[in-house]
Motif scaffolding. Sequence first.
Motif, PDB file in Angstrom:
ATOM      1  N   PHE A 249      -0.764   0.748   5.030  1.00 24.76           N
ATOM      2  CA  PHE A 249      -1.707   1.451   4.168  1.00 24.76           C
ATOM      3  C   PHE A 249      -1.343   2.930   4.168  1.00 24.76           C
ATOM      4  O   PHE A 249      -1.159   3.534   5.230  1.00 24.76           O
ATOM      5  CB  PHE A 249      -3.147   1.284   4.653  1.00 24.76           C
ATOM      6  N   ALA A 250      -1.253   3.501   2.976  1.00 27.87           N
ATOM      7  CA  ALA A 250      -0.980   4.932   2.888  1.00 27.87           C
ATOM      8  C   ALA A 250      -2.103   5.739   3.527  1.00 27.87           C
ATOM      9  O   ALA A 250      -1.873   6.769   4.153  1.00 27.87           O
ATOM     10  CB  ALA A 250      -0.794   5.340   1.429  1.00 27.87           C
ATOM     11  N   ASP A 251      -3.339   5.245   3.378  1.00 25.36           N
ATOM     12  CA  ASP A 251      -4.512   5.896   3.967  1.00 25.36           C
ATOM     13  C   ASP A 251      -4.704   5.356   5.385  1.00 25.36           C
ATOM     14  O   ASP A 251      -5.160   4.223   5.575  1.00 25.36           O
ATOM     15  CB  ASP A 251      -5.744   5.613   3.108  1.00 25.36           C
ATOM     16  N   GLU A 252      -4.360   6.180   6.369  1.00 25.54           N
ATOM     17  CA  GLU A 252      -4.412   5.698   7.759  1.00 25.54           C
ATOM     18  C   GLU A 252      -5.828   5.428   8.247  1.00 25.54           C
ATOM     19  O   GLU A 252      -6.026   4.693   9.227  1.00 25.54           O
ATOM     20  CB  GLU A 252      -3.722   6.703   8.683  1.00 25.54           C
ATOM     21  N   THR A 253      -6.848   6.002   7.573  1.00 28.64           N
ATOM     22  CA  THR A 253      -8.231   5.722   7.991  1.00 28.64           C
ATOM     23  C   THR A 253      -8.589   4.262   7.737  1.00 28.64           C
ATOM     24  O   THR A 253      -9.465   3.714   8.416  1.00 28.64           O
ATOM     25  CB  THR A 253      -9.229   6.639   7.255  1.00 28.64           C
ATOM     26  N   ILE A 254      -7.938   3.629   6.756  1.00 27.36           N
ATOM     27  CA  ILE A 254      -8.186   2.210   6.495  1.00 27.36           C
ATOM     28  C   ILE A 254      -7.743   1.383   7.695  1.00 27.36           C
ATOM     29  O   ILE A 254      -8.403   0.406   8.070  1.00 27.36           O
ATOM     30  CB  ILE A 254      -7.473   1.757   5.207  1.00 27.36           C
ATOM     31  N   ILE A 255      -6.631   1.779   8.310  1.00 29.54           N
ATOM     32  CA  ILE A 255      -6.141   1.066   9.492  1.00 29.54           C
ATOM     33  C   ILE A 255      -7.200   1.080  10.597  1.00 29.54           C
ATOM     34  O   ILE A 255      -7.565   0.034  11.145  1.00 29.54           O
ATOM     35  CB  ILE A 255      -4.831   1.700  10.005  1.00 29.54           C
ATOM     36  N   SER A 256      -7.685   2.267  10.934  1.00 32.23           N
ATOM     37  CA  SER A 256      -8.652   2.378  12.029  1.00 32.23           C
ATOM     38  C   SER A 256      -9.946   1.636  11.701  1.00 32.23           C
ATOM     39  O   SER A 256     -10.528   0.976  12.569  1.00 32.23           O
ATOM     40  CB  SER A 256      -8.944   3.851  12.344  1.00 32.23           C
ATOM     41  N   SER A 257     -10.392   1.703  10.438  1.00 33.52           N
ATOM     42  CA  SER A 257     -11.629   1.010  10.052  1.00 33.52           C
ATOM     43  C   SER A 257     -11.456  -0.502  10.093  1.00 33.52           C
ATOM     44  O   SER A 257     -12.355  -1.230  10.526  1.00 33.52           O
ATOM     45  CB  SER A 257     -12.069   1.451   8.649  1.00 33.52           C
TER      46      SER A 257
END
Length: 520
Positions: A249-257
């Motif tokens: 995922f380009a948006d790393e916050t999606i990974i953590s969520s």
Amino acid sequence: MKICILTAGKGARMGEYGKIINKSLLPVKNKAILSHTIESFSIDDTFVIALGHNADQVKSYLKIAHPDRKLCFVNVKNFDGSGSGPGLSLLSCKEFLQEPFYYVPGDCIIHTDLKKIKFDNWLGISKIKPSESNAFCNVMLEKNRIVDIHDKEYCHENFAAFTAPLFVSDYEIFWRYLKNQSLIDNEHQISNGLWGLVNESNIYAVNTSWTDLGNLEKFKKIQSKEYGFDFSKPDEFIYFVNDRVIKFFADETIISSRIKKANLKPNIFPKIKQTQKNFYSYSYFHGNTFYDSGNPKSFKNLLNWLDENVWDKREVEPKKFHSLCNEFYFKKTMNRLDSFNASHKGFIFPNSVNSESVPELKKLLKSLSWELICDGIPSFIHGDLNFGNILYQEKPEKFLLIDWRHDFAGVIEFGDLYYDLAKLYAGLIINFQHIRNGMFKIFGNKHVTIEFKTWNKQDEYIKILENYILSKNYNLPKVIMLSGITFLNMAPLHKSPFDQMLIAMGSVLLNRGLGDLHRN
């Protein structure tokens, strides 16, 4: 053996992909281009990776995908400015290549068995059209020995293009010449080093089989052969490497969520094995998607399993939950439709779809009771529940959910149960697996005709789901309307003509749901 792979370039010719991800990580046949290269060499070989643009992505991917490989990373200081280029990137790796070595670009896949080639110094060539020769380093041959080099120039048909790979045995000569600071197209080219092998040794040309993925057009051409329709999103990718699934995922916050959500119910999601800044991985599940392996009996079992293991009701203050639903349904839908309209100037919204009359979308949306839509049921949810995201193993029977949505209007712990039901219903109306395989067509604008493959069990699945919804005293017309809203929200995220199909089918389901609601 040592193999140098250059991944430093910005990928300017890759369009939207080049801005988001390092081009060596673009997936081909469910593996990154970089993985195809690494897996073509021995487990005992060492890879010297030149890093630059999105360097952290390359390192993170390799740590997850190939933890057993010998890797050496080199940061290229100038990978974008004047004097940068493949020659400078390769020269940056000189310290670690003081022995015979291979050089491979990061944007191609080589199919030739390199072990069978016995020359001391050689490079791979391909015949190209003279009109395309100015994009390549071109070599002239006497028999198969290189005697002249014209780099980034238009050349007649007696020249061949240096494609990939390059094998250097006389590395001391190569490095001495590669230090030459002369530029071609304002870049430091590898041809400087090749001249050393021409002048002071011998270098030969070998016809090699390769796949060039150096620009967006070539990459999309390969993708269209692999899939009938490009269903992907430019900011997320999936890979299957060494019996593990890797998500980017380009948006790393999606990974953590996503990880936080998976930890709330570890028995329904795959166990996350590794995480990096833009990646996470989990073990491959040896089963099939429910599209491939399900049947009406197992679908009933699935609904019972979801009811018992997934859809836990939550106590949430009603006004707060209503506000979240309003954010997620109403505001998001309006924003997504604004985005669609902005990119589809003059788009004509349908008045009929497959001869089924529908009011214009603006009228449909005005007729909706957003109060009803936002009167949801707070519950733990998957968030993108369709048969493609449900893995099934028959014996012993086991369900596993993948590609879960990371949040609902910013909340990880719960969402609206109706949203899962609507996503499930929508995935029965349109088989997304068939869409990926290009099994659909759309004609017309005001009066739309859609041809897409139905499946034998579709009507039975829909009936089972509708009966389940009614048995739980849920609002079936609302589920149908929400299914239409999910299609409308998806439209601006996908390419033509699927985006137009989603608008049309979203209008149909909204109209059907409104009609059923009024009749009840």
